[in-house]
Design an enzyme around this catalytic site. Structure first.
Site, PDB file in Angstrom:
ATOM      1  CG  HIS A  56      -3.219  -1.094  -7.082  1.00 24.50           C
ATOM      2  ND1 HIS A  56      -3.582  -0.411  -5.958  1.00 24.50           N
ATOM      3  CD2 HIS A  56      -3.256  -2.411  -6.728  1.00 24.50           C
ATOM      4  CE1 HIS A  56      -3.825  -1.253  -4.971  1.00 24.50           C
ATOM      5  NE2 HIS A  56      -3.640  -2.483  -5.418  1.00 24.50           N
ATOM      6  CD  GLU A 110      -2.923   3.052  -5.673  1.00 26.05           C
ATOM      7  OE1 GLU A 110      -3.950   2.496  -6.105  1.00 26.05           O
ATOM      8  OE2 GLU A 110      -2.031   2.449  -5.044  1.00 26.05           O
ATOM      9  NE  ARG A 122      -4.240  -1.432  -0.051  1.00 25.10           N
ATOM     10  CZ  ARG A 122      -4.291  -2.452  -0.900  1.00 25.10           C
ATOM     11  NH1 ARG A 122      -3.290  -2.679  -1.719  1.00 25.10           N
ATOM     12  NH2 ARG A 122      -5.368  -3.225  -0.967  1.00 25.10           N
TER      13      ARG A 122
HETATM   14  P1  NAI Z   1      -1.386 -11.181   4.891  1.00 25.47           P
HETATM   15  O1  NAI Z   1      -2.419 -10.698   5.848  1.00 25.47           O
HETATM   16  O2  NAI Z   1      -1.408 -12.599   4.465  1.00 25.47           O
HETATM   17  O3  NAI Z   1       0.080 -10.876   5.493  1.00 25.47           O
HETATM   18  C1  NAI Z   1       0.405  -9.668   6.126  1.00 25.47           C
HETATM   19  C2  NAI Z   1       1.539  -9.957   7.095  1.00 25.47           C
HETATM   20  O4  NAI Z   1       1.941  -8.725   7.684  1.00 25.47           O
HETATM   21  C3  NAI Z   1       1.134 -10.890   8.248  1.00 25.47           C
HETATM   22  O5  NAI Z   1       2.045 -11.958   8.361  1.00 25.47           O
HETATM   23  C4  NAI Z   1       1.186  -9.983   9.476  1.00 25.47           C
HETATM   24  O6  NAI Z   1       1.586 -10.677  10.664  1.00 25.47           O
HETATM   25  C5  NAI Z   1       2.215  -8.956   9.050  1.00 25.47           C
HETATM   26  N1  NAI Z   1       2.129  -7.697   9.786  1.00 25.47           N
HETATM   27  C6  NAI Z   1       1.046  -6.975  10.084  1.00 25.47           C
HETATM   28  N2  NAI Z   1       1.387  -5.852  10.738  1.00 25.47           N
HETATM   29  C7  NAI Z   1       2.739  -5.864  10.827  1.00 25.47           C
HETATM   30  C8  NAI Z   1       3.691  -4.979  11.389  1.00 25.47           C
HETATM   31  N3  NAI Z   1       3.326  -3.835  11.988  1.00 25.47           N
HETATM   32  N4  NAI Z   1       4.995  -5.293  11.297  1.00 25.47           N
HETATM   33  C9  NAI Z   1       5.379  -6.451  10.706  1.00 25.47           C
HETATM   34  N5  NAI Z   1       4.516  -7.344  10.174  1.00 25.47           N
HETATM   35  C10 NAI Z   1       3.217  -7.039  10.227  1.00 25.47           C
HETATM   36  O7  NAI Z   1      -1.469 -10.195   3.648  1.00 25.47           O
HETATM   37  P2  NAI Z   1      -1.005 -10.487   2.153  1.00 25.47           P
HETATM   38  O8  NAI Z   1      -2.081 -11.178   1.422  1.00 25.47           O
HETATM   39  O9  NAI Z   1       0.350 -11.067   2.167  1.00 25.47           O
HETATM   40  O10 NAI Z   1      -0.964  -9.007   1.576  1.00 25.47           O
HETATM   41  C11 NAI Z   1      -0.028  -8.039   2.039  1.00 25.47           C
HETATM   42  C12 NAI Z   1      -0.481  -6.670   1.543  1.00 25.47           C
HETATM   43  O11 NAI Z   1      -0.366  -6.622   0.125  1.00 25.47           O
HETATM   44  C13 NAI Z   1      -1.967  -6.401   1.805  1.00 25.47           C
HETATM   45  O12 NAI Z   1      -2.139  -5.824   3.068  1.00 25.47           O
HETATM   46  C14 NAI Z   1      -2.372  -5.488   0.712  1.00 25.47           C
HETATM   47  O13 NAI Z   1      -2.288  -4.169   1.182  1.00 25.47           O
HETATM   48  C15 NAI Z   1      -1.334  -5.697  -0.373  1.00 25.47           C
HETATM   49  N6  NAI Z   1      -1.885  -6.224  -1.637  1.00 25.47           N
HETATM   50  C16 NAI Z   1      -1.578  -5.555  -2.803  1.00 25.47           C
HETATM   51  C17 NAI Z   1      -2.068  -6.013  -4.011  1.00 25.47           C
HETATM   52  C18 NAI Z   1      -1.718  -5.329  -5.308  1.00 25.47           C
HETATM   53  O14 NAI Z   1      -2.364  -5.608  -6.339  1.00 25.47           O
HETATM   54  N7  NAI Z   1      -0.730  -4.460  -5.355  1.00 25.47           N
HETATM   55  C19 NAI Z   1      -2.950  -7.187  -4.077  1.00 25.47           C
HETATM   56  C20 NAI Z   1      -3.184  -7.822  -2.807  1.00 25.47           C
HETATM   57  C21 NAI Z   1      -2.669  -7.332  -1.627  1.00 25.47           C
END
Ligand code: NAI
Length: 320
Positions: free
Chosen positions: A284, A264, A235
């Site tokens: 994106h 964006e 993000r």
């Molecule tokens: P997820 O929920 O599976 O993993 C997020 C990880 O971040 C978790 O392991 C969590 O413990 C960790 N986390 C949370 N807060 C934290 C902190 N303060 N410090 C360290 N670690 C922390 O999410 P996923 O599916 O891996 O997605 C990650 C991000 O990617 C999403 O939040 C979303 O914003 C973004 N995304 C972007 C897309 C795009 O098209 N560019 C598509 C899908 C997701």
């Protein structure tokens, strides 16, 4: 007015056929409709399936008296008024994982396009120049990749980097998963400072939350190696843009590869960043590939099927 039961919004023309095959009487809209357009065109809607650019507000819900299920083909559901849906006992479903590998693969598309000068080289060839000077690349083998966030996407990135590119992968996560670290060939570090200090390349995979906002800022950048490479597909708000521009301009950060920006809808704001030669930005699109689009639809179809058959919903989301 068209009487209809199932309405699909924001379906791209190339996906219309799969919707038609699955639900032959469903109404399909290729565009984003305003809420008013939805309730005026489809007042009898019982099941409404959309994506993130449609809004499912209290007003929309009020104006669709027969609505029984909302399905969003996205992970996020902050465009749906859950409280209003719950009050009417409308079931809400999302697609919690449409293919983390697709986003992880885009991380490497961005990374390679910067460090191997892909778009610069392509531009030169289009100008009929076939010359390698000024485009010396950076190899990945043996470099240290620092991941912040090792959830669904981060662990896919780790696996590709370690097994595919033979990189050393270190990671920080608020909730470490040691089994995943073993399976995906990376090692946790105890704090972010270790990521800043040890990484040649840093890739962000945490959600945008109050404690992750502007994670990349003047302070953290100062602690990074000179000439570090930064990738953000999570993000835009994770990065404080002014500090990023200064660091990219001075080549403290040698390359910046982004799929997300803080605002964006107003990219003119970013002209200064966009125009830097060591910055590559895609609009994106990390999520947007054949596998993920197919899964978004098949999971949405499954949620609708289950609802129609009175079965327990697998991906139901609830308001607080
Ligand atoms: P997820 O929920 O599976 O993993 C997020 C990880 O971040 C978790 O392991 C969590 O413990 C960790 N986390 C949370 N807060 C934290 C902190 N303060 N410090 C360290 N670690 C922390 O999410 P996923 O599916 O891996 O997605 C990650 C991000 O990617 C999403 O939040 C979303 O914003 C973004 N995304 C972007 C897309 C795009 O098209 N560019 C598509 C899908 C997701």
């Amino acid at each position: 007015m068209i009487a209809s039961k199932i309405v699909f919004l924001e379906v791209e023309p190339e996906d219309s056929e799969k919707v038609r095959q699955k639900f032959p009487t469903a109404k399909i809209e290729n565009m984003v409709l305003t809420e008013k357009e939805v309730w005026e065109k489809y007042p009898d809607t019982e099941i409404l399936c959309g994506f993130i650019y449609s809004t499912f507000s209290k007003k929309l819900i009020k104006n669709l008296p027969n609505l029984k299920q909302i399905v969003t083909r996205s992970v996020g559901y902050d465009h749906i008024d859950l409280a209003a849906a719950m009050a009417r006992k409308i079931k809400v479903c999302n697609v919690p994982d449409y293919g983390a590998h697709v986003i992880a693969e885009h991380v490497f598309a961005l990374l390679l396009s910067t460090i191997r000068c892909v778009s610069k080289g392509d531009n030169l060839v289009e100008e009929c120049q076939f010359d390698f000077h000024g485009m010396r690349g950076i190899a990945l083998k043996g470099k240290t990749l620092g991941l912040i966030g090792t959830g669904k996407i981060g662990k896919n990135v780790a696996r590709i980097a370690s097994l595919g590119f033979l990189m050393d992968v270190i990671a920080f996560d608020k909730f470490p998963d040691l089994e995943s670290a073993r399976e995906n060939h990376f090692q946790y570090v105890d704090n972010l400072d270790e990521i800043w200090e040890k990484s040649d390349i840093i890739s962000l995979h945490v959600p945008l939350l109050p404690d992750t906002k502007h994670l990349i800022c003047k302070d953290s950048i100062t602690k990074m190696k000179d000439g570090v490479i930064l990738i953000n597909t999570a993000r835009g708000g994770l990065i404080e843009t002014k500090s990023l521009i200064l660091a990219a301009r001075s080549e403290k950060i040698k390359y910046v590869a982004l799929d997300v920006l803080e605002h964006e809808k107003n990219i003119r704001k970013y002209r200064e960043l966009i125009e830097l030669p060591n910055v590559v930005i895609t609009p994106h699109i990390a999520f947007y590939a054949d596998d993920s689009m197919n899964k978004m639809f098949s999971e949405a179809f499954a949620s609708i099927d289950r609802f129609l058959n009175g079965e327990k919903l697998e991906h139901e989301v609830f308001g607080v």
